[in-house]
Design a protein around this motif. Structure first.
Motif, short mmCIF file in Angstrom:
data_model
loop_
_atom_site.label_atom_id
_atom_site.label_comp_id
_atom_site.label_asym_id
_atom_site.label_seq_id
_atom_site.Cartn_x
_atom_site.Cartn_y
_atom_site.Cartn_z
N ALA A 246 51.87 -26.78 -18.03
CA ALA A 246 50.86 -27.29 -18.95
C ALA A 246 51.27 -28.68 -19.40
O ALA A 246 52.40 -28.89 -19.84
CB ALA A 246 50.72 -26.38 -20.17
N VAL A 247 50.35 -29.62 -19.27
CA VAL A 247 50.56 -30.97 -19.78
C VAL A 247 49.80 -31.08 -21.10
O VAL A 247 48.59 -30.81 -21.16
CB VAL A 247 50.07 -32.03 -18.78
CG1 VAL A 247 50.21 -33.42 -19.38
CG2 VAL A 247 50.85 -31.92 -17.49
N ILE A 248 50.52 -31.46 -22.15
CA ILE A 248 49.96 -31.56 -23.50
C ILE A 248 49.93 -33.02 -23.90
O ILE A 248 50.92 -33.73 -23.77
CB ILE A 248 50.82 -30.78 -24.52
CG1 ILE A 248 51.19 -29.40 -23.99
CG2 ILE A 248 50.15 -30.72 -25.87
CD1 ILE A 248 50.05 -28.44 -23.89
N ALA A 249 48.79 -33.48 -24.40
CA ALA A 249 48.69 -34.87 -24.86
C ALA A 249 47.46 -35.01 -25.75
O ALA A 249 46.54 -34.18 -25.70
CB ALA A 249 48.58 -35.83 -23.68
N SER B 107 49.69 -30.13 -31.80
CA SER B 107 48.76 -29.47 -32.72
C SER B 107 48.60 -28.00 -32.36
O SER B 107 49.00 -27.56 -31.28
CB SER B 107 47.41 -30.18 -32.71
OG SER B 107 46.88 -30.22 -31.40
N THR B 108 47.99 -27.24 -33.27
CA THR B 108 47.74 -25.81 -33.09
C THR B 108 46.30 -25.50 -33.45
O THR B 108 45.77 -26.03 -34.44
CB THR B 108 48.69 -24.99 -33.99
OG1 THR B 108 50.04 -25.16 -33.54
CG2 THR B 108 48.35 -23.50 -33.97
N ALA B 109 45.68 -24.66 -32.65
CA ALA B 109 44.32 -24.18 -32.96
C ALA B 109 44.43 -22.91 -33.78
O ALA B 109 45.05 -21.93 -33.35
CB ALA B 109 43.55 -23.92 -31.67
N LEU B 110 43.86 -22.94 -34.98
CA LEU B 110 43.85 -21.78 -35.86
C LEU B 110 42.49 -21.10 -35.76
O LEU B 110 41.45 -21.73 -35.91
CB LEU B 110 44.10 -22.20 -37.31
CG LEU B 110 45.43 -22.89 -37.61
CD1 LEU B 110 45.49 -23.32 -39.07
CD2 LEU B 110 46.60 -21.97 -37.27
N SER B 111 42.50 -19.80 -35.51
CA SER B 111 41.26 -19.05 -35.40
C SER B 111 40.67 -18.77 -36.78
O SER B 111 41.33 -18.98 -37.82
CB SER B 111 41.51 -17.72 -34.69
OG SER B 111 42.28 -16.86 -35.52
N PRO C 81 39.14 -30.57 -30.76
CA PRO C 81 38.89 -31.70 -31.67
C PRO C 81 39.99 -31.89 -32.70
O PRO C 81 40.50 -30.93 -33.27
CB PRO C 81 37.57 -31.30 -32.35
CG PRO C 81 37.56 -29.80 -32.31
CD PRO C 81 38.22 -29.44 -31.00
N LEU C 82 40.36 -33.15 -32.92
CA LEU C 82 41.36 -33.53 -33.91
C LEU C 82 40.75 -34.49 -34.93
O LEU C 82 39.69 -35.08 -34.68
CB LEU C 82 42.56 -34.22 -33.24
CG LEU C 82 43.51 -33.37 -32.41
CD1 LEU C 82 44.46 -34.27 -31.63
CD2 LEU C 82 44.30 -32.42 -33.30
N THR C 83 41.45 -34.67 -36.04
CA THR C 83 41.06 -35.72 -36.99
C THR C 83 41.27 -37.09 -36.33
O THR C 83 42.07 -37.22 -35.41
CB THR C 83 41.90 -35.63 -38.27
OG1 THR C 83 43.29 -35.67 -37.91
CG2 THR C 83 41.61 -34.34 -39.03
N PRO C 84 40.57 -38.13 -36.79
CA PRO C 84 40.74 -39.47 -36.19
C PRO C 84 42.16 -39.98 -36.37
O PRO C 84 42.90 -39.56 -37.26
CB PRO C 84 39.74 -40.33 -36.97
CG PRO C 84 38.76 -39.37 -37.56
CD PRO C 84 39.53 -38.11 -37.83
N SER D 113 38.26 -41.42 -32.37
CA SER D 113 38.10 -39.97 -32.20
C SER D 113 39.19 -39.46 -31.27
O SER D 113 39.46 -40.05 -30.22
CB SER D 113 36.71 -39.67 -31.63
OG SER D 113 36.54 -38.27 -31.46
N ARG D 114 39.80 -38.35 -31.64
CA ARG D 114 40.89 -37.79 -30.84
C ARG D 114 40.59 -36.34 -30.48
O ARG D 114 39.97 -35.60 -31.25
CB ARG D 114 42.21 -37.77 -31.62
CG ARG D 114 42.82 -39.11 -31.93
CD ARG D 114 44.19 -38.90 -32.58
NE ARG D 114 44.13 -38.06 -33.77
CZ ARG D 114 45.18 -37.44 -34.32
NH1 ARG D 114 46.37 -37.55 -33.77
NH2 ARG D 114 45.04 -36.71 -35.41
N SER D 115 41.06 -35.94 -29.31
CA SER D 115 41.05 -34.53 -28.91
C SER D 115 42.43 -34.18 -28.37
O SER D 115 43.10 -35.02 -27.75
CB SER D 115 39.99 -34.26 -27.85
OG SER D 115 38.69 -34.36 -28.39
N ALA D 116 42.84 -32.93 -28.60
CA ALA D 116 44.13 -32.44 -28.10
C ALA D 116 43.90 -31.80 -26.74
O ALA D 116 43.11 -30.86 -26.61
CB ALA D 116 44.73 -31.44 -29.07
N LEU D 117 44.59 -32.29 -25.73
CA LEU D 117 44.44 -31.82 -24.36
C LEU D 117 45.54 -30.84 -23.99
O LEU D 117 46.71 -31.07 -24.27
CB LEU D 117 44.49 -33.02 -23.40
CG LEU D 117 44.60 -32.70 -21.91
CD1 LEU D 117 43.29 -32.12 -21.37
CD2 LEU D 117 45.01 -33.95 -21.11
#
Length: 419
Positions: A199-202, A60-64, A228-231, A237-241
């Motif tokens: 960096a570990v991404i999950a 995923s990507t965080a958009l400002s 925070p991510l969509t379910p 509930s999901r979060s991008a680490l």
């Protein structure tokens, strides 16, 4: 007039390259003839709405907030907004210390501080939109083998698999990633500051809903972010680490079982989201600050990760690249309008000068944030946490910090050039 196949050829059809093509088409009102060269085959051209297929393993990507403004101007935001998660609050903390900061959207009266979107959905929406633009064409699967700069353009040799072909463009945009082979082939060197980190991404499923809160947490091992991510398809509930470690720990970290990984993450992150219940597929990336020593030269622009590759925890890299793309498109649309050659050095230097301050501030912000919070010396820890307390207690400072993190560097976005 010289005979060109394209006004602009973009080497790299990833999210930056496609976004640039959209910005160019938008700001020029469709007057620019644009080609995008992409090494992977494109999916069938379906004019219907793109399909969303949620995956627990999706990146995923965080958009400002600044990126939201750009995509709104391009007309793609309504489609993107169908499957993204708003960031309503950002909590910054230093594990084992007293300092913390809570940033909230209400402080700036924004609809959200930012948004997190799965890369597959972002890419599908952008590709679907750009394929509807008559002035933009794709050459895929293909790669740029060689580029020769001449008096008024660039001669480009393409490898199309079974054959090779030549194209000519006024301007070549190099947007093929941090390890850009084309940048190297052109003799454009890059400065590299190796963080000696990975960096570990999950994606992480959590017991409690995140409520649109993002976390930036600085630990003894290294900084981590939970966005925070969509379910997921099961409604969890999901979060991008994004979790950083010293590079020497790569084998150890990747050798952890899922249960051990979650247990160690729980220890470092705490129980703000309750128990961490599931981890998706883990990816690993070496971390370094990479900056091209030249971003513009006659007939050439270097963009995206090929121009500047930043530490991912601050979430600044893609958003900076998108602001670069928008600024370049404004400059080139103006040049087209008055009949200038798009690769003329004075034109490209105008773009570079416009973005110089934003790039310097953003790079410094990301780099200093990483280095200051990665240093565990006792005296610096005390000063760092006092700074967090002062920041949290000053609405004016917090406002400025939040705007910097959101990529708001100008009062308004520049509009389309019209005749």
């Amino acid at each position: 007039m010289a005979d060109w196949d394209y006004d602009i050829l973009i080497a790299g059809g990833g999210m930056v390259g496609i976004s640039l093509a959209l910005c160019l088409d938008h700001h020029s009102g469709g007057r620019l003839n644009i080609a995008v060269v992409e090494s992977f085959p494109l999916p069938p051209n379906d004019q219907s709405a793109p399909q969303y297929r949620p995956s627990f393993d999706a990146r995923s990507t965080a958009l400002s907030f600044g990126s939201r403004n750009i995509y709104q101007a391009l007309g793609v935001w309504p489609a993107l907004a169908q499957h993204l998660c708003d960031i309503n609050k950002i909590h910054v903390s230093d594990r084992g210390h007293f300092g913390s900061v809570l940033m909230e959207k209400e402080l700036l009266n924004w609809p959200a501080l930012g948004h997190v979107v799965e890369n597959a959905w972002l890419g599908n929406v952008l590709l679907n939109e750009v394929r509807q633009r008559a002035a933009v064409s794709f050459i895929a699967p293909a790669k740029v083998l060689n580029a020769v700069i001449n008096a008024d353009g660039v001669d480009i040799e393409l490898d199309l698999g079974e054959r090779k072909e030549s194209r000519r463009a006024q301007l070549l945009v190099v947007a093929d990633g941090a390890e850009s082979g084309l940048r190297q082939q052109l003799g454009i060197h890059a400065k590299v500051d190796n963080y000696h980190q990975i960096a570990v991404i999950a994606n992480i499923a959590t017991e409690r809903p995140h409520g649109g809160m993002a976390f930036e947490r600085f630990t003894e091992a290294g900084p981590l972010a939970m966005l925070p991510l969509t379910p997921d398809e099961q409604g969890r509930s999901r979060s991008a680490l994004v979790w950083t470690f010293a590079e020497a720990k790569e084998a150890e970290v990747m050798g952890w079982s899922d249960s051990e990984f979650l247990a160690r993450l729980q220890e470092q992150f705490g129980y703000r989201l309750g128990k961490l219940v599931h981890v998706g597929q883990r990816g690993l990336y070496p971390l370094r600050l990479t900056e091209a020593e030249e971003q513009v030269r006659r007939q050439v622009v270097v963009m995206g990760n090929a121009a500047h590759f930043l530490h991912p925890v601050a979430g600044q890299g893609f958003n900076l690249a998108l602001r670069d793309a928008d600024a370049l498109a404004v400059v080139l649309a103006q040049a087209k309008l008055v009949g200038k050659n798009l690769g003329e050095l004075s034109v490209l230097q105008d773009y570079a000068e416009r973005q110089r301050g934003d790039q310097w501030l953003t790079t410094m912000f990301s780099d200093r944030l990483t280095k200051v919070f990665g240093n565990r010396k006792p005296l610096l820890s005390v000063l760092r946490n006092l700074g967090l307390v002062m920041l949290d207690g000053s609405p004016a400072l917090k406002n400025q910090f939040t705007q910097r993190a959101a990529g708001i560097v100008q009062p308004s976005q520049q509009g389309r050039v019209s005749s």
